[in-house]
Design an enzyme around this catalytic site. Sequence first.
Site, PDB file in Angstrom:
ATOM      1  N   LEU A  60       0.859  -1.177   0.000  1.00  0.00           N
ATOM      2  CA  LEU A  60       0.000   0.000   0.000  1.00  0.00           C
ATOM      3  C   LEU A  60       0.899   1.231   0.000  1.00  0.00           C
ATOM      4  O   LEU A  60       2.004   1.203   0.547  1.00  0.00           O
ATOM      5  CB  LEU A  60      -0.890   0.035   1.253  1.00  0.00           C
ATOM      6  N   ASP A  61       0.407   2.327  -0.586  1.00  0.00           N
ATOM      7  CA  ASP A  61       1.128   3.588  -0.474  1.00  0.00           C
ATOM      8  C   ASP A  61       1.320   3.931   0.997  1.00  0.00           C
ATOM      9  O   ASP A  61       0.494   3.572   1.848  1.00  0.00           O
ATOM     10  CB  ASP A  61       0.324   4.721  -1.127  1.00  0.00           C
ATOM     11  N   MET A  62       2.372   4.658   1.296  1.00  0.00           N
ATOM     12  CA  MET A  62       2.639   5.047   2.678  1.00  0.00           C
ATOM     13  C   MET A  62       1.460   5.791   3.292  1.00  0.00           C
ATOM     14  O   MET A  62       1.111   5.591   4.464  1.00  0.00           O
ATOM     15  CB  MET A  62       3.890   5.931   2.737  1.00  0.00           C
TER      16      MET A  62
END
Length: 230
Positions: free
Chosen positions: A66-68
Site C-alpha cells: 500500500l502507499d505510505m
Amino acid sequence: MNPLPPLDYNPPTDPWLDVLYVDRDIIAVNKPSGLLSNPGRDPAHADSVFNRVLAEHPKAQIVHRLDMATSGLIILSLNKDAERHLKAQFRDRQTEKVYYARVWGTPEQPSGTIDLPLICDWPNRPIQKVCFNDGKPSVTHYEVIASDGQSSLVRLRPVTGRSHQLRVHMLALGHPILGDGFYAHDQAKALAPRLQLHAAELSFFHPYSNEARHVFAPCEFYSDAPERTL
C-alpha cells in the site's frame, strides 16, 4: 511504488503492529497511514510493516503493498510456499480488493467504472497520470455510499493494481480524495489531516488449504462498515 518518505519520517508506533489474523502461513495486518509497507533505501526509512513483521516472523515476505499514506489491510506470507501461492494470486488477479475513500464533492453517477490507462509522470515521479498512448490498462469500479454535499464516501473495487490508481482515477472523475498531498486541490487537501483512503477488504485463497478466505480491516473514517473476518 511507494512515494519517498518525508525527511522527518516518523511513522505511527501505537499499536506497533495491529495484527488482524495470523496462522502458520499468513499474517494480516492493519497498516496505519504514514507507515511504509516495505523499507526505503535510506536506513532512516527502515521502519515498515515488513520489518515489524520480520522481527517476529523471520521467514516473512511481503506479497503486495500500500502507499505510505494509505491505511488498511496488508497480507504477508510466513513461508516460501505461501509466498509463491499468494504472489501468483495477485499476479493473476485472483484476489478481490475493496477500498473506502472520502472524496471531494459528489459524483454525478452513484456508481460506475473508471477505465483510464495510467503511466508514471517521470519528471514528477512518483506522480502518475492518464495517458492514452502509452499508459497501462487501469480499471476501477466505484459506488457512492453516502454524501453530505461537500464530500462523499465511496466504495472502490480496483480490477488492476497500478501505482496510485485509485487516487488518479478519482481525480480524473473530478473528485480527488480528501487529504491527498499529491493530487488533491487545496480545499480537498485541507479537509482531512491524512489521505482518506483505506484498504478495507481482501478476498483470496488460503495458500495451505486453498479455501476461499476474506479479511476485513476496520476503517477509522468509516465506522459503520460491517466487520467481516477470516
